[in-house]
Write a protein that holds these residues in place. Structure first.
Motif, PDB file in Angstrom:
ATOM      1  N   PRO A 194     -26.580 -29.633 -22.543  1.00 32.47           N
ATOM      2  CA  PRO A 194     -26.539 -28.962 -23.856  1.00 32.47           C
ATOM      3  C   PRO A 194     -25.366 -27.985 -23.921  1.00 32.47           C
ATOM      4  O   PRO A 194     -25.026 -27.337 -22.929  1.00 32.47           O
ATOM      5  N   LEU A 195     -24.758 -27.869 -25.084  1.00 31.24           N
ATOM      6  CA  LEU A 195     -23.629 -26.958 -25.248  1.00 31.24           C
ATOM      7  C   LEU A 195     -24.033 -25.503 -25.025  1.00 31.24           C
ATOM      8  O   LEU A 195     -23.205 -24.675 -24.645  1.00 31.24           O
ATOM      9  N   GLY A 196     -25.301 -25.199 -25.198  1.00 34.80           N
ATOM     10  CA  GLY A 196     -25.756 -23.829 -25.000  1.00 34.80           C
ATOM     11  C   GLY A 196     -25.652 -23.361 -23.564  1.00 34.80           C
ATOM     12  O   GLY A 196     -25.739 -22.152 -23.296  1.00 34.80           O
ATOM     13  N   ARG A 197     -25.456 -24.285 -22.628  1.00 32.40           N
ATOM     14  CA  ARG A 197     -25.352 -23.901 -21.213  1.00 32.40           C
ATOM     15  C   ARG A 197     -23.915 -23.626 -20.777  1.00 32.40           C
ATOM     16  O   ARG A 197     -23.689 -23.285 -19.612  1.00 32.40           O
ATOM     17  N   MET A 198     -22.972 -23.796 -21.662  1.00 31.78           N
ATOM     18  CA  MET A 198     -21.585 -23.500 -21.307  1.00 31.78           C
ATOM     19  C   MET A 198     -21.459 -22.062 -20.841  1.00 31.78           C
ATOM     20  O   MET A 198     -22.026 -21.145 -21.437  1.00 31.78           O
ATOM     21  N   LEU A 199     -20.719 -21.858 -19.737  1.00 35.16           N
ATOM     22  CA  LEU A 199     -20.435 -20.540 -19.160  1.00 35.16           C
ATOM     23  C   LEU A 199     -21.684 -19.847 -18.629  1.00 35.16           C
ATOM     24  O   LEU A 199     -21.643 -18.654 -18.342  1.00 35.16           O
ATOM     25  N   HIS A 200     -22.764 -20.582 -18.455  1.00 38.50           N
ATOM     26  CA  HIS A 200     -23.988 -19.993 -17.914  1.00 38.50           C
ATOM     27  C   HIS A 200     -24.259 -20.590 -16.529  1.00 38.50           C
ATOM     28  O   HIS A 200     -24.109 -21.800 -16.334  1.00 38.50           O
ATOM     29  N   PRO A 201     -24.651 -19.768 -15.552  1.00 41.43           N
ATOM     30  CA  PRO A 201     -24.916 -20.292 -14.202  1.00 41.43           C
ATOM     31  C   PRO A 201     -25.941 -21.422 -14.176  1.00 41.43           C
ATOM     32  O   PRO A 201     -25.920 -22.251 -13.258  1.00 41.43           O
ATOM     33  N   SER A 202     -26.831 -21.469 -15.171  1.00 37.53           N
ATOM     34  CA  SER A 202     -27.829 -22.539 -15.198  1.00 37.53           C
ATOM     35  C   SER A 202     -27.180 -23.911 -15.313  1.00 37.53           C
ATOM     36  O   SER A 202     -27.792 -24.922 -14.939  1.00 37.53           O
ATOM     37  N   LEU A 203     -25.956 -23.958 -15.831  1.00 44.57           N
ATOM     38  CA  LEU A 203     -25.243 -25.236 -15.912  1.00 44.57           C
ATOM     39  C   LEU A 203     -25.033 -25.809 -14.519  1.00 44.57           C
ATOM     40  O   LEU A 203     -25.312 -26.984 -14.267  1.00 44.57           O
ATOM     41  N   LEU A 223      -9.930 -13.854 -18.031  1.00 41.72           N
ATOM     42  CA  LEU A 223     -10.920 -13.227 -18.903  1.00 41.72           C
ATOM     43  C   LEU A 223     -10.499 -13.305 -20.373  1.00 41.72           C
ATOM     44  O   LEU A 223     -11.332 -13.531 -21.257  1.00 41.72           O
ATOM     45  N   ILE A 224      -9.205 -13.131 -20.631  1.00 42.22           N
ATOM     46  CA  ILE A 224      -8.711 -13.236 -22.007  1.00 42.22           C
ATOM     47  C   ILE A 224      -8.903 -14.652 -22.536  1.00 42.22           C
ATOM     48  O   ILE A 224      -9.349 -14.851 -23.679  1.00 42.22           O
ATOM     49  N   LEU A 225      -8.565 -15.654 -21.722  1.00 42.45           N
ATOM     50  CA  LEU A 225      -8.720 -17.048 -22.148  1.00 42.45           C
ATOM     51  C   LEU A 225     -10.191 -17.363 -22.446  1.00 42.45           C
ATOM     52  O   LEU A 225     -10.498 -18.047 -23.431  1.00 42.45           O
ATOM     53  N   VAL A 226     -11.083 -16.877 -21.595  1.00 41.64           N
ATOM     54  CA  VAL A 226     -12.510 -17.122 -21.814  1.00 41.64           C
ATOM     55  C   VAL A 226     -12.979 -16.414 -23.078  1.00 41.64           C
ATOM     56  O   VAL A 226     -13.730 -16.986 -23.887  1.00 41.64           O
ATOM     57  N   TRP A 227     -12.524 -15.187 -23.289  1.00 38.64           N
ATOM     58  CA  TRP A 227     -12.920 -14.431 -24.480  1.00 38.64           C
ATOM     59  C   TRP A 227     -12.456 -15.135 -25.751  1.00 38.64           C
ATOM     60  O   TRP A 227     -13.213 -15.272 -26.713  1.00 38.64           O
ATOM     61  N   ILE A 228     -11.198 -15.600 -25.753  1.00 36.13           N
ATOM     62  CA  ILE A 228     -10.688 -16.320 -26.924  1.00 36.13           C
ATOM     63  C   ILE A 228     -11.415 -17.649 -27.084  1.00 36.13           C
ATOM     64  O   ILE A 228     -11.764 -18.057 -28.197  1.00 36.13           O
ATOM     65  N   GLY A 229     -11.649 -18.332 -25.959  1.00 39.27           N
ATOM     66  CA  GLY A 229     -12.299 -19.629 -26.011  1.00 39.27           C
ATOM     67  C   GLY A 229     -13.690 -19.574 -26.605  1.00 39.27           C
ATOM     68  O   GLY A 229     -14.090 -20.465 -27.363  1.00 39.27           O
ATOM     69  N   ARG A 230     -14.436 -18.530 -26.285  1.00 44.07           N
ATOM     70  CA  ARG A 230     -15.803 -18.420 -26.808  1.00 44.07           C
ATOM     71  C   ARG A 230     -15.825 -18.238 -28.322  1.00 44.07           C
ATOM     72  O   ARG A 230     -16.858 -18.456 -28.960  1.00 44.07           O
TER      73      ARG A 230
END
Length: 293
Positions: free
Chosen positions: A28-37, A144-151
């Motif tokens: 699921p897309l909701g697991r992106m960037l989450h350790p549960s992935l 961190l900047i790339l992740v912040w923009i990506g989200r």
């Protein structure tokens, strides 16, 4: 022999990326960037097989690097993108148009050209106490900047930004690994007393999470090129800053390096404009569905 080992490493890396992406794409897309992935993926045989293939490719790459200059080996490893596209087409029956093949070849060729002409020389040992390692802080800040923009970006853009962030961390991982290898003669105790082995584990896990999040969002032809490009370039930049290596800056090499970077960026843009950019919430990776028992 180095040529064969390097290509074998690239092939294993490409195979590993294909298997990992098709396992992660079902999440699921909701697991992106989450350790549960990652916790969910480690229970999937397809993903574990991909991880094993990727580790095998990294080991073969290290063997190749132990017997030849970086400028000879890294361009071979950069072809993992082409291997991934070919494997995805043959095994998973993915339809690739001529522009996607062109984008993949331009991205890989541009990376190879930049590495061959810009490969740094004159490495000097750098201990973990050196202030030059503060460059790693800047690298983490960029991630961190790339992740912040990506989200906050559309899904296809998010996939490319997260993949680029993963590639940057993989490049940092290469640099830290190089630092550990330089100090291996000081003994295990000295290595364990430094910050490097622990930072290496953290960087590797974070890079893996970012890569799988990118794979969760979009097919390899969208999510992989940015990572493939960011890793070697980050490694070279850290080599220059941390290990005081020197890039080739003559008129001829400099023109070729700029041309290589331009080819790489153009290839990524072409791939990023693929008509099949990213999944919807209800999409499922057809290859994984078909291949899993």
């Amino acid at each position: 022999m180095i040529f064969i080992i390097g290509l074998a490493a690239a092939g294993l890396l490409g195979l590993g990326f294909v298997a990992q992406q098709h396992a992660a794409y079902r999440e699921p897309l909701g697991r992106m960037l989450h350790p549960s992935l990652l916790l969910d993926l480690i229970h999937k045989p397809l993903w574990l097989a991909g991880l094993a293939a990727m580790v095998g490719g990294q080991i073969l790459g290290a063997v190749a690097l132990s017997g030849a200059d970086v400028s000879r080996v890294e361009p071979l490893l950069a072809t993992n993108l082409v291997f991934a596209l070919v494997i995805g087409r043959v095994v998973c029956k993915e339809n690739l148009h001529w522009n996607e093949w062109l984008g993949g070849l331009m991205a890989s060729g541009g990376i190879a050209l930049f590495l061959v002409l810009g490969s740094p020389r004159g490495e000097h040992p750098t201990g973990p106490e050196s202030g030059r390692w503060l460059a790693a802080v800047g690298i983490v800040f960029v991630v961190l900047i790339l992740v912040w923009i990506g989200r906050r970006s559309p899904l296809q853009t998010r996939a490319m930004l997260l993949a680029a962030a993963a590639g940057i961390l993989f490049g940092l991982q290469d640099a830290v690994t190089r630092g550990l290898l330089i100090r291996i003669g000081h003994g295990l105790g000295a290595i364990l007393a430094s910050w490097q082995p622990y930072a290496l584990v953290v960087v590797a896990i974070c890079g893996l999470l970012l890569a799988q999040s990118a794979f969760d969002a979009a097919p390899l032809r969208v999510s992989l090129p940015a990572a493939t490009a960011a890793e070697p370039i980050t490694g070279i930049l850290l080599g220059v800053v941390v290990f005081t290596e020197r890039l080739r800056l003559g008129a001829g090499p400099l023109v070729g390096e700029i041309l290589g970077l331009a080819m790489m960026v153009a290839g990524i843009i072409i791939l990023g404009r693929s008509p099949y950019l990213a999944k919807r919430e209800d999409d499922v990776a057809g290859c994984a569905e078909a291949r899993l028992p």
